[in-house]
Design a protein around this motif. Sequence first.
Motif, PDB file in Angstrom:
ATOM      1  N   ALA A 100       0.837  -1.209   0.000  1.00 51.10           N
ATOM      2  CA  ALA A 100       0.000   0.000   0.000  1.00 51.10           C
ATOM      3  C   ALA A 100       0.871   1.257   0.000  1.00 51.10           C
ATOM      4  CB  ALA A 100      -0.927  -0.015   1.215  1.00 51.10           C
ATOM      5  N   MET A 101       1.932   1.267   0.799  1.00 53.97           N
ATOM      6  CA  MET A 101       2.814   2.431   0.830  1.00 53.97           C
ATOM      7  C   MET A 101       3.478   2.653  -0.522  1.00 53.97           C
ATOM      8  SD  MET A 101       4.727   2.729   4.518  1.00 53.97           S
ATOM      9  CE  MET A 101       5.411   1.072   4.613  1.00 53.97           C
ATOM     10  N   ARG A 102       3.913   1.577  -1.160  1.00 57.86           N
ATOM     11  CA  ARG A 102       4.558   1.701  -2.473  1.00 57.86           C
ATOM     12  C   ARG A 102       3.594   2.319  -3.493  1.00 57.86           C
ATOM     13  NH1 ARG A 102       9.263   2.194  -5.481  1.00 57.86           N
ATOM     14  NH2 ARG A 102       8.906   1.301  -7.557  1.00 57.86           N
ATOM     15  N   ILE A 103       2.339   1.901  -3.492  1.00 62.04           N
ATOM     16  CA  ILE A 103       1.349   2.482  -4.402  1.00 62.04           C
ATOM     17  C   ILE A 103       1.177   3.966  -4.105  1.00 62.04           C
ATOM     18  CG2 ILE A 103      -1.095   2.461  -5.042  1.00 62.04           C
ATOM     19  CD1 ILE A 103      -1.044  -0.585  -4.481  1.00 62.04           C
ATOM     20  N   ALA A 104       1.088   4.312  -2.817  1.00 56.66           N
ATOM     21  CA  ALA A 104       0.896   5.713  -2.438  1.00 56.66           C
ATOM     22  C   ALA A 104       2.108   6.567  -2.799  1.00 56.66           C
ATOM     23  CB  ALA A 104       0.612   5.812  -0.945  1.00 56.66           C
ATOM     24  N   MET A 105       3.302   5.963  -2.800  1.00 58.77           N
ATOM     25  CA  MET A 105       4.517   6.696  -3.175  1.00 58.77           C
ATOM     26  C   MET A 105       4.580   6.971  -4.672  1.00 58.77           C
ATOM     27  SD  MET A 105       7.265   4.468  -0.991  1.00 58.77           S
ATOM     28  CE  MET A 105       7.429   4.587   0.789  1.00 58.77           C
ATOM     29  N   THR A 106       4.258   5.962  -5.455  1.00 58.65           N
ATOM     30  CA  THR A 106       4.471   6.046  -6.899  1.00 58.65           C
ATOM     31  C   THR A 106       3.269   6.597  -7.650  1.00 58.65           C
ATOM     32  OG1 THR A 106       3.772   3.739  -7.193  1.00 58.65           O
ATOM     33  CG2 THR A 106       6.134   4.148  -6.859  1.00 58.65           C
ATOM     34  N   HIS A 107       2.073   6.421  -7.083  1.00 57.50           N
ATOM     35  CA  HIS A 107       0.848   6.876  -7.751  1.00 57.50           C
ATOM     36  C   HIS A 107      -0.069   7.547  -6.735  1.00 57.50           C
ATOM     37  CE1 HIS A 107       2.406   3.976 -10.664  1.00 57.50           C
ATOM     38  NE2 HIS A 107       1.670   4.598 -11.565  1.00 57.50           N
ATOM     39  N   PRO A 108       0.345   8.693  -6.204  1.00 56.22           N
ATOM     40  CA  PRO A 108      -0.465   9.353  -5.166  1.00 56.22           C
ATOM     41  C   PRO A 108      -1.862   9.714  -5.631  1.00 56.22           C
ATOM     42  CG  PRO A 108       1.279  10.810  -5.974  1.00 56.22           C
ATOM     43  CD  PRO A 108       1.565   9.445  -6.523  1.00 56.22           C
ATOM     44  N   ASP A 109      -2.043   9.889  -6.926  1.00 55.05           N
ATOM     45  CA  ASP A 109      -3.362  10.232  -7.458  1.00 55.05           C
ATOM     46  C   ASP A 109      -4.344   9.076  -7.383  1.00 55.05           C
ATOM     47  OD1 ASP A 109      -1.527   9.093  -9.379  1.00 55.05           O
ATOM     48  OD2 ASP A 109      -3.098   9.335 -10.892  1.00 55.05           O
ATOM     49  N   ARG A 110      -3.862   7.864  -7.094  1.00 56.27           N
ATOM     50  CA  ARG A 110      -4.746   6.693  -7.045  1.00 56.27           C
ATOM     51  C   ARG A 110      -5.197   6.362  -5.617  1.00 56.27           C
ATOM     52  NH1 ARG A 110      -4.127   3.452 -11.643  1.00 56.27           N
ATOM     53  NH2 ARG A 110      -6.148   2.616 -11.004  1.00 56.27           N
ATOM     54  N   VAL A 111      -4.720   7.126  -4.622  1.00 57.16           N
ATOM     55  CA  VAL A 111      -4.949   6.760  -3.220  1.00 57.16           C
ATOM     56  C   VAL A 111      -5.690   7.879  -2.492  1.00 57.16           C
ATOM     57  CG1 VAL A 111      -3.862   6.105  -1.039  1.00 57.16           C
ATOM     58  CG2 VAL A 111      -2.858   5.353  -3.213  1.00 57.16           C
ATOM     59  N   ASP A 112      -6.804   7.527  -1.840  1.00 55.69           N
ATOM     60  CA  ASP A 112      -7.516   8.481  -0.985  1.00 55.69           C
ATOM     61  C   ASP A 112      -6.884   8.497   0.406  1.00 55.69           C
ATOM     62  OD1 ASP A 112      -9.441   9.697  -2.593  1.00 55.69           O
ATOM     63  OD2 ASP A 112     -10.747   7.955  -2.486  1.00 55.69           O
ATOM     64  N   ARG A 113      -7.145   7.459   1.177  1.00 54.58           N
ATOM     65  CA  ARG A 113      -6.597   7.346   2.527  1.00 54.58           C
ATOM     66  C   ARG A 113      -5.900   6.000   2.680  1.00 54.58           C
ATOM     67  NH1 ARG A 113      -8.788  10.629   7.085  1.00 54.58           N
ATOM     68  NH2 ARG A 113      -9.273  12.596   6.054  1.00 54.58           N
ATOM     69  N   LEU A 114      -4.948   5.987   3.601  1.00 52.18           N
ATOM     70  CA  LEU A 114      -4.054   4.846   3.752  1.00 52.18           C
ATOM     71  C   LEU A 114      -4.136   4.353   5.194  1.00 52.18           C
ATOM     72  CD1 LEU A 114      -1.927   3.512   1.828  1.00 52.18           C
ATOM     73  CD2 LEU A 114      -0.253   5.140   2.754  1.00 52.18           C
ATOM     74  N   VAL A 115      -4.448   3.061   5.372  1.00 51.52           N
ATOM     75  CA  VAL A 115      -4.461   2.440   6.694  1.00 51.52           C
ATOM     76  C   VAL A 115      -3.410   1.330   6.686  1.00 51.52           C
ATOM     77  CG1 VAL A 115      -5.799   1.202   8.424  1.00 51.52           C
ATOM     78  CG2 VAL A 115      -6.913   2.954   7.010  1.00 51.52           C
ATOM     79  N   LEU A 116      -2.458   1.404   7.610  1.00 47.02           N
ATOM     80  CA  LEU A 116      -1.327   0.486   7.633  1.00 47.02           C
ATOM     81  C   LEU A 116      -1.235  -0.170   9.001  1.00 47.02           C
ATOM     82  CD1 LEU A 116       1.266   2.984   6.090  1.00 47.02           C
ATOM     83  CD2 LEU A 116      -0.127   1.316   4.837  1.00 47.02           C
ATOM     84  N   MET A 117      -1.308  -1.495   9.032  1.00 50.71           N
ATOM     85  CA  MET A 117      -1.168  -2.227  10.278  1.00 50.71           C
ATOM     86  C   MET A 117       0.228  -2.844  10.318  1.00 50.71           C
ATOM     87  SD  MET A 117      -4.299  -2.578   8.765  1.00 50.71           S
ATOM     88  CE  MET A 117      -4.781  -4.271   8.486  1.00 50.71           C
ATOM     89  N   ALA A 118       1.089  -2.279  11.192  1.00 53.38           N
ATOM     90  CA  ALA A 118       2.466  -2.756  11.350  1.00 53.38           C
ATOM     91  C   ALA A 118       3.076  -3.085   9.987  1.00 53.38           C
ATOM     92  CB  ALA A 118       2.502  -3.970  12.269  1.00 53.38           C
ATOM     93  N   PRO A 119       3.215  -2.086   9.107  1.00 47.26           N
ATOM     94  CA  PRO A 119       3.594  -2.369   7.722  1.00 47.26           C
ATOM     95  C   PRO A 119       5.048  -2.787   7.567  1.00 47.26           C
ATOM     96  CG  PRO A 119       3.536  -0.007   8.099  1.00 47.26           C
ATOM     97  CD  PRO A 119       2.988  -0.655   9.347  1.00 47.26           C
ATOM     98  N   GLY A 120       5.304  -3.569   6.512  1.00 48.37           N
ATOM     99  CA  GLY A 120       6.658  -3.966   6.159  1.00 48.37           C
ATOM    100  C   GLY A 120       7.289  -2.969   5.217  1.00 48.37           C
ATOM    101  N   GLY A 121       8.575  -3.228   4.900  1.00 47.56           N
ATOM    102  CA  GLY A 121       9.271  -2.407   3.917  1.00 47.56           C
ATOM    103  C   GLY A 121      10.132  -1.310   4.488  1.00 47.56           C
ATOM    104  N   VAL A 122      10.092  -1.115   5.800  1.00 48.28           N
ATOM    105  CA  VAL A 122      10.926  -0.095   6.452  1.00 48.28           C
ATOM    106  C   VAL A 122      11.590  -0.753   7.659  1.00 48.28           C
ATOM    107  CG1 VAL A 122      10.977   2.148   7.611  1.00 48.28           C
ATOM    108  CG2 VAL A 122       9.398   1.768   5.700  1.00 48.28           C
ATOM    109  N   LEU A 123      12.884  -1.013   7.545  1.00 45.35           N
ATOM    110  CA  LEU A 123      13.617  -1.728   8.588  1.00 45.35           C
ATOM    111  C   LEU A 123      14.499  -0.781   9.382  1.00 45.35           C
ATOM    112  CD1 LEU A 123      14.819  -4.886   6.610  1.00 45.35           C
ATOM    113  CD2 LEU A 123      12.921  -4.750   8.235  1.00 45.35           C
ATOM    114  N   PRO A 124      14.737  -1.083  10.658  1.00 51.29           N
ATOM    115  CA  PRO A 124      15.713  -0.315  11.427  1.00 51.29           C
ATOM    116  C   PRO A 124      17.127  -0.674  10.972  1.00 51.29           C
ATOM    117  CG  PRO A 124      14.914  -2.152  12.728  1.00 51.29           C
ATOM    118  CD  PRO A 124      14.123  -2.160  11.449  1.00 51.29           C
TER     119      PRO A 124
END
Length: 269
Positions: A100-124
Amino acid sequence: MLDVGDAELAYVESGTGSPVVWLHGSGPGATGMSNFGANLPAFEDYRNIVVDLPGWGRSPRPVTDEPLIFHAADRVLRAMTALGIERAHLVGNSYGGGVAMRIAMTHPDRVDRLVLMAPGGVLPPDAPPWPIGLERLFGYMAAAKPSREDMARFVRLMVYDETLATDALIDERYESSLRAHPELPIPPNFGDLTPDLAHIVAPTLLVWGREDQTVPLTWAPKILQGIPDAELRVLPNCRHWVQYERAPEFNHIVREFLRGGATAAATKE
């Protein structure tokens, strides 16, 4: 099944109204409906599209060298187009949150609101070592013949209240994992979303279980601080499967957010 050009995606559709695309996690045996089926009755006034991401559930395993999150995000975008959905709310759990985050990054015009439950893709920066939940996930993926008990150990770690790890749930996930057991490098190449967090312009709600042992709460600040319009809700006595373990609270929080209540309140303050 939906033809998205070079692949097919399985999906379930229900309800009528503004579209919501639901994106599941990467755990063994995960499917769109195993993650979100129990939540859908609370969202009947939305057009719900519940996807099986490539390689999970009934969606065939892709042949790709792309990071999995990047590959899946592109196919979900194609699916939205094929279904006539120009713009939608996205709800993503774990791996699906990364998609979901990747879609919102690359195609912001396709996303209204974003709900993320403990999302992957961002590591410490200090990972690995991996949290125990990811260790068990990767171990299951690596096993030539995972056992039902392996699945039971994994499922019990996903919930704070282990009575929710029912025999029926374990059996369902185990049988699904044997039907579509992704053959992936361990750990898989999910992709790194960290550099592009600031490109997410959609209002974003992060929902986290305080006792999550798979994508721990200590990983949340990087995402919360990286997305310009993000807020965080933490549910106590809850692990990784927030939408399952705390379904009534999750449904209420998400419905309020999709209606604009949370962001509107923050603006007034």
